[in-house]
Design a protein around this motif. Sequence first.
Motif, PDB file in Angstrom:
ATOM      1  N   GLU A   1       8.981   4.895  -0.123  1.00  0.00           N
ATOM      2  CA  GLU A   1       8.683   5.125  -1.536  1.00  0.00           C
ATOM      3  C   GLU A   1       8.800   3.827  -2.332  1.00  0.00           C
ATOM      4  O   GLU A   1       7.935   3.512  -3.165  1.00  0.00           O
ATOM      5  CB  GLU A   1       9.647   6.164  -2.103  1.00  0.00           C
ATOM      6  CG  GLU A   1       9.418   6.500  -3.575  1.00  0.00           C
ATOM      7  CD  GLU A   1      10.401   7.526  -4.070  1.00  0.00           C
ATOM      8  OE1 GLU A   1       9.973   8.611  -4.506  1.00  0.00           O
ATOM      9  OE2 GLU A   1      11.627   7.256  -4.021  1.00  0.00           O
TER      10      GLU A   1
ATOM     11  N   GLU B   1       0.815  -1.195   0.000  1.00  0.00           N
ATOM     12  CA  GLU B   1       0.000   0.000   0.000  1.00  0.00           C
ATOM     13  C   GLU B   1       0.861   1.262   0.000  1.00  0.00           C
ATOM     14  O   GLU B   1       1.940   1.298   0.597  1.00  0.00           O
ATOM     15  CB  GLU B   1      -0.937  -0.008   1.210  1.00  0.00           C
ATOM     16  CG  GLU B   1      -0.264   0.185   2.563  1.00  0.00           C
ATOM     17  CD  GLU B   1       0.401  -1.064   3.128  1.00  0.00           C
ATOM     18  OE1 GLU B   1       0.821  -1.032   4.300  1.00  0.00           O
ATOM     19  OE2 GLU B   1       0.515  -2.086   2.395  1.00  0.00           O
ATOM     20  N   ALA B   2       0.359   2.309  -0.662  1.00  0.00           N
ATOM     21  CA  ALA B   2       1.083   3.577  -0.705  1.00  0.00           C
ATOM     22  C   ALA B   2       1.078   4.265   0.654  1.00  0.00           C
ATOM     23  O   ALA B   2       2.051   4.930   1.030  1.00  0.00           O
ATOM     24  CB  ALA B   2       0.477   4.491  -1.770  1.00  0.00           C
ATOM     25  N   ASN B   3       0.005   4.119   1.411  1.00  0.00           N
ATOM     26  CA  ASN B   3      -0.073   4.708   2.759  1.00  0.00           C
ATOM     27  C   ASN B   3       0.531   3.738   3.770  1.00  0.00           C
ATOM     28  O   ASN B   3      -0.107   3.279   4.717  1.00  0.00           O
ATOM     29  CB  ASN B   3      -1.515   5.048   3.116  1.00  0.00           C
ATOM     30  CG  ASN B   3      -2.448   3.853   3.013  1.00  0.00           C
ATOM     31  OD1 ASN B   3      -2.228   2.962   2.202  1.00  0.00           O
ATOM     32  ND2 ASN B   3      -3.492   3.820   3.843  1.00  0.00           N
ATOM     33  N   CYS B   4       1.805   3.445   3.543  1.00  0.00           N
ATOM     34  CA  CYS B   4       2.488   2.395   4.305  1.00  0.00           C
ATOM     35  C   CYS B   4       3.060   2.945   5.607  1.00  0.00           C
ATOM     36  O   CYS B   4       2.998   4.144   5.886  1.00  0.00           O
ATOM     37  CB  CYS B   4       3.593   1.789   3.442  1.00  0.00           C
ATOM     38  SG  CYS B   4       4.705   3.017   2.717  1.00  0.00           S
ATOM     39  N   ARG B   5       3.657   2.056   6.376  1.00  0.00           N
ATOM     40  CA  ARG B   5       4.167   2.456   7.686  1.00  0.00           C
ATOM     41  C   ARG B   5       5.579   1.917   7.921  1.00  0.00           C
ATOM     42  O   ARG B   5       5.832   0.722   7.756  1.00  0.00           O
ATOM     43  CB  ARG B   5       3.238   1.965   8.796  1.00  0.00           C
ATOM     44  CG  ARG B   5       3.702   2.424  10.172  1.00  0.00           C
ATOM     45  CD  ARG B   5       2.740   2.050  11.274  1.00  0.00           C
ATOM     46  NE  ARG B   5       3.273   2.476  12.567  1.00  0.00           N
ATOM     47  CZ  ARG B   5       2.719   2.186  13.745  1.00  0.00           C
ATOM     48  NH1 ARG B   5       1.590   1.481  13.772  1.00  0.00           N
ATOM     49  NH2 ARG B   5       3.256   2.591  14.870  1.00  0.00           N
TER      50      ARG B   5
ATOM     51  N   GLY C   1       5.816   1.495  -1.349  1.00  0.00           N
ATOM     52  CA  GLY C   1       4.555   1.942  -1.919  1.00  0.00           C
ATOM     53  C   GLY C   1       4.498   1.838  -3.424  1.00  0.00           C
ATOM     54  O   GLY C   1       3.411   1.910  -4.020  1.00  0.00           O
TER      55      GLY C   1
ATOM     56  N   ARG D   1      -5.647   0.609   6.508  1.00  0.00           N
ATOM     57  CA  ARG D   1      -4.899   1.170   5.387  1.00  0.00           C
ATOM     58  C   ARG D   1      -4.906   0.242   4.163  1.00  0.00           C
ATOM     59  O   ARG D   1      -4.398   0.606   3.108  1.00  0.00           O
ATOM     60  CB  ARG D   1      -3.473   1.513   5.799  1.00  0.00           C
ATOM     61  CG  ARG D   1      -2.572   0.347   6.155  1.00  0.00           C
ATOM     62  CD  ARG D   1      -1.178   0.881   6.534  1.00  0.00           C
ATOM     63  NE  ARG D   1      -0.147  -0.130   6.504  1.00  0.00           N
ATOM     64  CZ  ARG D   1       0.490  -0.580   7.581  1.00  0.00           C
ATOM     65  NH1 ARG D   1       0.173  -0.118   8.776  1.00  0.00           N
ATOM     66  NH2 ARG D   1       1.450  -1.489   7.455  1.00  0.00           N
TER      67      ARG D   1
END
Length: 812
Positions: free
Chosen positions: A405, A273-277, A408, A302
């Motif tokens: 980056e 996912e782009a909204n990663c952690r 994601g 997410r």
Amino acid sequence: MAEFASARVVIIGGGAVGVSALYHLAKAGWTDCLLLEKNELTAGSTWHAAGNVPTFSSSWSIMNMQRYSAELYRGLGEAVGYPMNYHVTGSVRLGHSRQRLQEFQRVAGMGRYQGMDLEVMTPDEIRGRYPFLETHDLSGGLYDPNDGDLDPAQLTQALATGARQMGARIERFCPVTSVARVNDEWVLETPKGTVRAEIVVNAAGYYAREVGKMFGRDLPMMVMSHQYMLFDTIPELETWSKEVGHKLPLLRDVDSSYYLRQEKNGFNLGPYEANCRAHWHTKDDPFPQDFSFQLFPDDLERLEWHIADAMARVPLLEKAALTKVINGPIPYTPDGNPLIGPMPGVPNAFEACVFTFGICQAGGAGKVLAEWVTECATEWDMWSCDPRRFTGFEDEDYCVKKGMEVYGNEYAIHFPHHAWGEGRDKKLSAVHARTAALGAQFGPYNGWERALWYAAPGDDTAEEAQRVWEREGPWFRAVKAECEAVRDAAGILDLPGFSRFRLSGAGAAEWLSRQITGKLPSIGRLGLAYFADDKGRIVTEMSVARFAEEEFWLITAATAQVHDGDWLRNHLEPGLSLVEETNDWSTQILTGPASREVLAAVSDADLTKGWLTHQSARIAGREVVLMRVSFAGELGWEIHSRTADTLPIWDAVMAAGAPLGLKPFGMFALNSLRIEKGYRAWKGDLSNDYSILQGGLERFVDWTKAEFRGKAALEAEKQRGLSKRFCTLKIEAGELDPPYMSTIWAGDKVVGEVTSGYYGHRVGACIGLGMLRADLNQPGQALEVEIFGSRYSAVVQEDAPMWDPKNTRIRA
């Protein structure tokens, strides 16, 4: 611990990669090897890994490594007598766009060259492989018959079994607490006692940075959390699998960024996912002392979009009950590739760590690591994974941003003219503000921002405009004008970041002569020097400027800073001085038929000095070193100045050149210009996949020298004849330039590969530099080059370059 008091090699870390390294070292005959694991084998990222084994990669070297892994795993269980559940199901990658299908075609061509049968499919053909799939909005797909999945713990134990059978040793629950270098050997302290070793390997996974600190090294890495979800049995899927006798292919919807795998008779869904952690990089989330066999809390919010998208793509998934979520730590380097190779600046130490895809790469990584340790070289050029590709500017903030980056955009297409946005402006030239004001569009080179091309008002400079395979993106018109300015008047390129080393001391000339294949320049002159390994393969290229009998400047690529510095220091003899001056100097290239007139207006230099000479001079009152050489293949000089003096020199040259048609140009134009001259690029055309002779560099070999590194191997190769040789091709390539490792065909035979391809604006043609089967390497030979699945006519050119073959312009 007495029986483990010493070992030739000690590996720190017992995941799949560390154990594979142990297995391959033993397989190479190095059985006096010991692996130390702080907990149980697989306790890091291995135990919770999904266990997918793809061969797909857009990188030639990564594909080699993953292909080898898949081949190894298919026979490993039987070879060592350990049961492995390895499901070779094949895989389907979905494409939603023409650009994605072009990527698939490119990778299929690379795979075909490596002996793999990758198949690009239509949407209807995809349904034939995967009947539960919605295909109405797809452009096509890629089928890989060798893909599949296995149990990571079984893989690790099978490798461990094989290593032990060959005599290697494993000590579990034995953390390394400190490391010291004593009397040219490594001394490792553990709770079970002291271990002495000749060589140490850091294979500590996401603990690798902590282990690296023991060696005085700060690894460029961070840790992401990655989640995948397990779904319960679906009756329809169970019935289908029983009827056909196999599982569904592993599905990857790369444009939606997830994989979906049949797990028994249910599913395993893993999004990127782009909204990663990121984890463990703040005071509130410090790195844990021990995270063995632990997971992060579930965080499914997410992933909602990806779950919904997967259910729309495979409606059968909607019927499944979610049974388990795995949310575990995975390490990332700033470019997403692992670290495999020599530990920079540390003797007899190596790294095999920071694997994002450790299961599919473990087999190949063990092979590569074992070759580094036992032979000091690898079969395949593995620069993509070499720890020395990072040079120390990569601080924690940079690593975290780039890691996120990469995560994601895990499945993103890597377009040739696209520069990623995170981690930028780490190193700025003294004239950066000047070039930016002129419209420069930048790209990073070892952290240095260099102008790629200069945009005019109205040009599309949005990042999305860079995401095309075709050569005629928004930069094309600008690059053409820049090349024409260099051809007809003059151009200036700001080129910060060259790696440079000053070599001096009694015996420096004699030592350097033994390191390079060719002759040393005389005092006041400069030349290209090629360094070979003991097998005669290309190590690196440097410009050598001689200031005195025993004093030289060695100048090399920005990205080669640590690689070449390490190489020089590791071979340097006592009494010689090697001082790195990389950050003290900057460079501008002034080139084109009017460049002499421009310099005459601002410099006190003797501009009658010929090609391949250098001199001290002054520009705008500042001291410079002028080198009469041009990578663009025109009359020109490199202006080497102290970093603090670079801005006034730029201003003076620009002011003097304006009435004469001087224009700034960028790296895209330089690439076009250098390919027209047949000038090689490091780690493309100049890779250690090739020997000095294969690279067409015999004119840089001085056979009369009594000794130089690689001489015996090159003499033997010359006597038996070359299998392939460097060539220049003119390609009727339509709108596309051939990517690296595009296949060259003669009829139905693969006969070579393109190592550089670009459009030459001075000659008005697409040019390919590459390696071709020796018997076909004749001027006029008709061939074909495969570019994104289509074959284009190509003709071998004369050995001389296509632009200015007699070098009359560069010698003017």
